[in-house]
Design an enzyme around this catalytic site. Structure first.
Site, PDB file in Angstrom:
ATOM      1  N   LYS A  99      77.989  49.741  61.144  1.00  0.00           N
ATOM      2  CA  LYS A  99      79.449  49.725  61.282  1.00  0.00           C
ATOM      3  C   LYS A  99      80.064  50.797  60.370  1.00  0.00           C
ATOM      4  O   LYS A  99      79.822  51.968  60.590  1.00  0.00           O
ATOM      5  CB  LYS A  99      79.957  48.319  60.985  1.00  0.00           C
ATOM      6  CG  LYS A  99      79.132  47.187  61.637  1.00  0.00           C
ATOM      7  CD  LYS A  99      79.267  47.148  63.140  1.00  0.00           C
ATOM      8  CE  LYS A  99      78.270  46.183  63.803  1.00  0.00           C
ATOM      9  NZ  LYS A  99      78.222  44.825  63.243  1.00  0.00           N
ATOM     10  N   TYR A 151      79.102  35.764  61.241  1.00  0.00           N
ATOM     11  CA  TYR A 151      78.658  36.624  62.340  1.00  0.00           C
ATOM     12  C   TYR A 151      77.638  35.874  63.211  1.00  0.00           C
ATOM     13  O   TYR A 151      76.742  35.199  62.701  1.00  0.00           O
ATOM     14  CB  TYR A 151      78.031  37.897  61.753  1.00  0.00           C
ATOM     15  CG  TYR A 151      77.485  38.827  62.793  1.00  0.00           C
ATOM     16  CD1 TYR A 151      78.331  39.597  63.579  1.00  0.00           C
ATOM     17  CD2 TYR A 151      76.113  38.914  63.013  1.00  0.00           C
ATOM     18  CE1 TYR A 151      77.823  40.437  64.547  1.00  0.00           C
ATOM     19  CE2 TYR A 151      75.598  39.761  63.975  1.00  0.00           C
ATOM     20  CZ  TYR A 151      76.462  40.518  64.744  1.00  0.00           C
ATOM     21  OH  TYR A 151      75.963  41.348  65.707  1.00  0.00           O
ATOM     22  N   ARG A 164      56.724  52.769  55.937  1.00  0.00           N
ATOM     23  CA  ARG A 164      57.238  51.397  56.001  1.00  0.00           C
ATOM     24  C   ARG A 164      57.470  50.837  54.593  1.00  0.00           C
ATOM     25  O   ARG A 164      58.311  49.980  54.386  1.00  0.00           O
ATOM     26  CB  ARG A 164      56.294  50.494  56.809  1.00  0.00           C
ATOM     27  CG  ARG A 164      56.769  49.047  56.900  1.00  0.00           C
ATOM     28  CD  ARG A 164      56.123  48.285  58.057  1.00  0.00           C
ATOM     29  NE  ARG A 164      54.678  48.355  58.043  1.00  0.00           N
ATOM     30  CZ  ARG A 164      53.883  47.587  57.269  1.00  0.00           C
ATOM     31  NH1 ARG A 164      54.391  46.694  56.461  1.00  0.00           N
ATOM     32  NH2 ARG A 164      52.571  47.734  57.343  1.00  0.00           N
ATOM     33  N   ASP A 208      78.098  39.238  52.797  1.00  0.00           N
ATOM     34  CA  ASP A 208      78.062  40.261  53.841  1.00  0.00           C
ATOM     35  C   ASP A 208      79.367  41.054  53.743  1.00  0.00           C
ATOM     36  O   ASP A 208      80.448  40.551  54.030  1.00  0.00           O
ATOM     37  CB  ASP A 208      77.919  39.572  55.215  1.00  0.00           C
ATOM     38  CG  ASP A 208      77.814  40.570  56.370  1.00  0.00           C
ATOM     39  OD1 ASP A 208      78.335  41.691  56.244  1.00  0.00           O
ATOM     40  OD2 ASP A 208      77.235  40.203  57.413  1.00  0.00           O
TER      41      ASP A 208
END
Ligand SMILES: *Cc1c(COP(=O)(O)O)cnc(C)c1O
Length: 437
Positions: A248, A151, A98, A223
């Site tokens: 994406k 978004y 992590r 972004d």
């Protein structure tokens, strides 16, 4: 801490919104994290070269060509790990997945190289990247400026979660730099915009916005999901942080959910610490998939740019299509774009089918190549209607205000042969009045 550093994160003497985390940013930092086995290449090499080689882990034991999948949650403790605990450099030594893992470091180094940045963090989704960034780089009492058509997930985070976390948000029209400027307050710490908006593909004047942010002493987060560093590198024009839904284009095969945050190491260390607390680290197998996808990013993007331009040119001439949105078509809509900042305009095309939503639905069903599905950026073409998917929660009035008109279809153009894609469109659209194409 230098004056510039203070200004860079929106902190000034006497402000009520004391950024109490500020002093943490003064420790000397290196780029990375990487190990001595990770390939660190000169950032001035071409994207095609960086995409293939940057960050690869060269395994000294097997000589494996390509980064192994470090499918482990933890690492043997040694002097370096104990040292990292005592001097706080836990990001630079593999201790617990992590916190960091060589598979993450490989893909982070590749993404950082492509965006021209010192450092990157990969996360379990694009929303994880965005949430970690927004929380890490603002504090209670601060103010954020963003666009009303960002978004949906980002909008919900800013609108629903920020006020209760003590951050106020103003939403503006990103295409109106004057509106961005007017929204700035003394306590503004962060501006968040997108390189290209969804679904109408507006291109905010990011150069002008970055000048507004730096005058205000606020950070600009961009972004870059829709354009990718192959088409546009926001850091080159003054952005401080780039975020991605790597789900994406970066991964590019519709088979992995991931996110990335990219920028200067001092900001990224803070974002990394936030991702630890939110628990949004990316697992080693997804890192492998993302790294493999990235190797062909420049090839895919060039094909998708070209296919999308050809498709938008075709659609523009068709009389069953009443509007086409794609930046390569130019015109008044894109007049504010500082076009020298772009090397391409991406693979997304939106257009309105004559006859409204019912006609658009029937048209989509007649298409044989693209899948009807949400998401974007994969090698396969996808189509969907924003009105009944991503933007279905908006009222008719809100849709009209944003410009989502009846019959709007969003086409994520893949890497198929563009002639085949255009033939498919021709067969699916209602016949032209004059049958002469
Ligand atoms: C998809 C998307 C996101 C969210 O990414 P996930 O990987 O789905 O969490 C954020 N921003 C943009 C522009 C997107 O298209």
């Amino acid at each position: 801490m230098s004056q510039n550093d203070r200004a860079a994160i929106g902190f000034e003497e006497g402000r009520t919104t004391t950024a109490e985390w500020f002093d943490e940013l003064t420790r000397r930092r290196v780029t990375g994290p990487v190990s001595t086995q990770h390939r660190v290449l000169d950032r001035s090499l071409a994207a095609e070269t960086l995409a293939v080689h940057a960050g690869s882990y060269e395994d000294p034991v097997t000589g494996s060509v390509g980064t192994p999948i470090f499918q482990t949650t933890t690492f043997l403790l040694d002097d370096a790990s104990y040292g990292a605990f005592s001097d706080g450099s836990l990001r630079d030594v593999p201790i617990y997945t992590r916190y960091g893992n060589p598979s993450q470091w490989s893909v982070q180094e590749k993404i950082a190289a492509l965006e021209g940045a010192e450092s990157a963090v990969v996360t379990s989704s694009g929303m994880s990247a965005i949430a970690s960034t927004v929380y890490a780089l603002t504090n209670r009492g601060s103010h954020i400026v963003s666009a009303y058509d960002v978004y949906g997930g980002t909008y919900n985070l800013l609108r629903d979660d920020m006020p209760s976390a003590g951050r106020e948000v103003t939403f503006v029209d990103a295409n109106d730099p004057q509106a961005v400027k007017s929204a700035i307050r003394p306590e503004t710490q962060l501006l968040l915009f997108e390189t290209l908006t969804n679904p109408l593909l507006k291109a905010p004047a990011l150069g002008a916005i970055s000048r507004i942010a730096s005058e205000a002493g606020a950070l600009l987060v961009v972004d870059n999901t829709f354009l990718t560093p192959v088409n546009m590198r926001p850091l080159d024009i003054g952005a401080d942080i780039v975020v991605h839904s790597a789900t994406k284009y970066l991964a590019g095969h519709s088979d992995v959910t991931a996110g990335a945050v990219v920028g200067r190491r001092k900001f990224l260390d803070r974002v990394w610490a936030q991702t630890l607390r939110f628990g949004g680290s990316l697992d080693p197998l997804s890192c492998f998939l993302l790294e493999r996808g990235l190797k062909t990013l420049p090839l895919r993007i060039k094909t998708q740019n070209n296919n999308a331009r050809r498709i938008s040119e075709y659609l523009r001439t068709h009389d069953a299509v009443t509007a086409v949105y794609h930046p390569d078509l130019g015109g008044a809509r894109y007049a504010a774009m500082e076009s020298e900042n772009y090397r391409g305009f991406g693979g997304m095309v939106s257009f309105e089918v004559k006859g409204g939503d019912a006609a658009a639905l029937a048209f989509m069903e007649r298409l044989t190549l693209p899948y009807v599905a949400t998401s974007l950026g994969g090698v396969e073409s996808l189509v969907s209607m924003p009105g009944n998917t991503s933007h279905s929660s908006l009222t008719e009035k809100q849709k009209a205000l944003i410009g989502i008109n009846p019959g709007l279809v969003r086409y994520s153009v893949g890497i198929e042969d563009v002639g085949d894609l255009i033939d498919d469109l021709r067969n699916a659209l209602p016949p032209r009045c004059e049958e002469s194409d």
